[in-house]
Design an enzyme around this catalytic site. Structure first.
Site, PDB file in Angstrom:
ATOM      1  N   PHE A 132       3.097   6.359   2.240  1.00 50.64           N
ATOM      2  CA  PHE A 132       3.886   7.297   1.792  1.00 50.64           C
ATOM      3  C   PHE A 132       3.529   8.426   0.207  1.00 50.64           C
ATOM      4  O   PHE A 132       4.422   9.220   0.424  1.00 50.64           O
ATOM      5  CB  PHE A 132       5.114   6.816   1.147  1.00 50.64           C
ATOM      6  CG  PHE A 132       5.666   5.117   1.651  1.00 50.64           C
ATOM      7  CD1 PHE A 132       6.554   5.449   2.919  1.00 50.64           C
ATOM      8  CD2 PHE A 132       4.945   4.043   1.292  1.00 50.64           C
ATOM      9  CE1 PHE A 132       6.816   4.138   3.688  1.00 50.64           C
ATOM     10  CE2 PHE A 132       5.634   3.097   2.341  1.00 50.64           C
ATOM     11  CZ  PHE A 132       6.531   3.500   3.364  1.00 50.64           C
ATOM     12  N   SER A 133       1.919   8.299   0.000  1.00 45.93           N
ATOM     13  CA  SER A 133       1.857   9.436  -0.918  1.00 45.93           C
ATOM     14  C   SER A 133       1.028  10.390   0.160  1.00 45.93           C
ATOM     15  O   SER A 133       0.328  11.099   0.911  1.00 45.93           O
ATOM     16  CB  SER A 133       0.757   8.898  -1.394  1.00 45.93           C
ATOM     17  OG  SER A 133      -0.596   8.148  -0.934  1.00 45.93           O
TER      18      SER A 133
ATOM     19  N   PRO B 255       0.286  -0.797   0.168  1.00 42.07           N
ATOM     20  CA  PRO B 255       0.091   0.028  -0.012  1.00 42.07           C
ATOM     21  C   PRO B 255       0.998   1.191  -0.096  1.00 42.07           C
ATOM     22  O   PRO B 255       1.872   1.434   0.801  1.00 42.07           O
ATOM     23  CB  PRO B 255      -0.714  -0.170   1.225  1.00 42.07           C
ATOM     24  CG  PRO B 255      -1.131  -1.496   1.535  1.00 42.07           C
ATOM     25  CD  PRO B 255       0.201  -1.717   1.415  1.00 42.07           C
ATOM     26  N   CYS B 256       0.483   2.225  -0.735  1.00 38.28           N
ATOM     27  CA  CYS B 256       1.225   3.751  -0.898  1.00 38.28           C
ATOM     28  C   CYS B 256       1.258   4.153  -0.829  1.00 38.28           C
ATOM     29  O   CYS B 256       1.471   5.711  -0.149  1.00 38.28           O
ATOM     30  CB  CYS B 256       1.283   3.941  -2.590  1.00 38.28           C
ATOM     31  SG  CYS B 256      -0.279   4.176  -2.697  1.00 38.28           S
ATOM     32  N   GLN B 257      -0.222   4.330   0.759  1.00 39.09           N
ATOM     33  CA  GLN B 257      -0.663   5.615   1.151  1.00 39.09           C
ATOM     34  C   GLN B 257       0.582   5.934   2.376  1.00 39.09           C
ATOM     35  O   GLN B 257       0.470   7.159   2.806  1.00 39.09           O
ATOM     36  CB  GLN B 257      -2.217   5.529   1.952  1.00 39.09           C
ATOM     37  CG  GLN B 257      -3.666   5.298   0.843  1.00 39.09           C
ATOM     38  CD  GLN B 257      -3.495   3.532   0.680  1.00 39.09           C
ATOM     39  OE1 GLN B 257      -2.194   2.641   0.306  1.00 39.09           O
ATOM     40  NE2 GLN B 257      -4.514   2.976  -0.155  1.00 39.09           N
TER      41      GLN B 257
END
EC number: 2.1.1.37
Length: 405
Positions: free
Chosen positions: A162-163, A158-160
């Site tokens: 770091f986004s 999951p990228c959340q």
């Protein structure tokens, strides 16, 4: 107090909370004034009424059903089987699964915690082994059982964490699954792995995190992994969208690590002097007419989110992106289930309304890949996915490196 200038009541300027409770514990609602909330409420009310009228056939279409000019399968020609077996984690709607399949890998299994995303995989590939829901949670899998049965492990944690949209909380965000990913690699011991994320993970802000959580634990593991970190852009592989990704590619063999070469672009955007085929603008790719008032260009990055109090069918992720969509003559909100439904539901501005199939094309999915979920779930899966042509180029580069080990 201040007067509203578009027919609303006298409303205060102070921030007021939303009356709609959040359905996700990590959702952070927008801080809006009463004036702004009332404006959005009226917009939503009108949109629902227009949607009802469109479904009843009461509205006159502004555009015909579009026939795309781009077949994304041409961006990732199917390769002959290479004898390598691939295991997928955080499979989502199947971006990397499609990439590796078309690059010649044998699909071993997929793990995906969202039931509707697992359903997308199963519907498109009934022969695949797909673990969804609780069975797809990477934290509960005995990964050693896969040792010796997997050559390459791939996935996008999951990228959340770091986004920008996820507030960049890094290891403080409970969605951070990089430690679980590293544990899976060390337990399975594949000959190679591919893991991707948002480019912010390659920034100075997360340099210590990358070193301490990803690279050093793998360099100290037995067997040791040698890790490349590369930045790629979707437009360099024919995808008509502005989208960057950071990709970690690791090898057990130092020889394979040394042999690995970053994927070279297959296409060029807006470069008349290049010998490469030109990346299509998004209007051309969708089969829309080229008009002076809407010069063609790349689509903004498709919004990738499935959290919040509402089920949104918008793919717009910022005010600047909204301006870019408008300049292209495309409507990024209220994505329709089908191209026929999009044609029957004209927008107020006259912009072209997108369908799920159009959004999937902009992300690089093959036209044969279908989306059985609700529209908001489908566009969420698409927006979270790796553009398959980009993933295909990485998969091919991994194959070549392993062939020299």
């Amino acid at each position: 107090m201040a007067w509203e200038d578009d027919g609303l009541e006298l409303l205060p300027e102070a921030v007021v909370p939303s009356r709609i409770p959040s359905t996700h514990p990590l959702h952070q609602p927008w801080q809006l004034t009463a004036r702004e909330r009332e404006r959005y409420r009226l917009m939503a009310q009108r949109s629902r009424e227009q949607s009802r009228r469109a479904a009843a056939g009461e509205l006159d279409p502004l555009h015909e059903v579009n026939i795309p000019s781009l077949d994304t399968r041409d961006l990732m020609p199917r390769q002959e089987p290479n004898g390598l077996r691939a295991l997928s984690l955080y499979s989502g709607g199947g971006g990397l699964d499609v990439s590796f399949e078309r690059a010649g890998f044998e699909h071993v299994a997929s793990y995906e915690i969202l039931d509707h995303a697992a359903e997308t995989l199963s519907r498109n590939r009934p022969e695949w082994e797909v673990h969804g829901g609780g069975d797809g949670d990477v934290h509960g899998v005995k990964w050693k059982d896969w040792r010796g049965r997997v050559d390459v492990m791939h996935g996008g944690p999951p990228c959340q964490p770091f986004s920008n949209a996820g507030r960049q909380q890094g290891h403080l965000d409970p969605r951070d699954c990089w430690p679980a990913t590293v544990n899976a690699i060390r337990a399975i011991q594949p000959v190679a792995f591919v893991a991707e994320n948002v480019p912010a993970l390659a920034s100075a802000k997360f340099a210590d995190y990358v070193r301490d959580v990803i690279v050093e634990p793998l360099e100290r593991s037995r067997p040791r992994y040698y890790v490349h970190r590369i930045l790629l852009e979707a437009k360099d592989f024919g995808v008509p969208q502005v989208r960057k990704r950071v990709v970690f590619v690791g090898f057990r063999s130092k020889k394979a690590y040394d042999a690995f070469r970053n994927p070279t672009p297959t296409h060029a955007w807006n470069d008349p002097g290049s010998d490469l085929p030109a990346t299509m603008g998004v209007r051309a790719a969708l089969g829309l007419p080229q008009v002076e008032e809407h010069p063609d260009g790349l689509a903004p990055t498709i919004r990738s989110g499935l959290t919040g109090p509402r089920h949104t069918t918008s793919i717009c992720n910022s005010t600047s992106a909204a301006r870019s969509w408008a300049a292209l003559g495309l409507w990024p909100n209220g994505v329709a289930a089908t191209r026929q439904a999009a044609s029957a539901f004209p927008t107020d501005t006259g912009a072209f309304r997108l369908s799920v199939a159009d959004v999937a094309l902009i992300q690089g999915f093959p036209p044969t890949w279908t989306w059985p979920s609700a529209v908001y779930q489908a566009v969420g899966q698409i927006g979270n996915a790796v553009p398959p042509p980009l993933g295909w180029a990485v998969a091919k580069a991994v194959t070549k490196a392993l062939s020299k080990a």
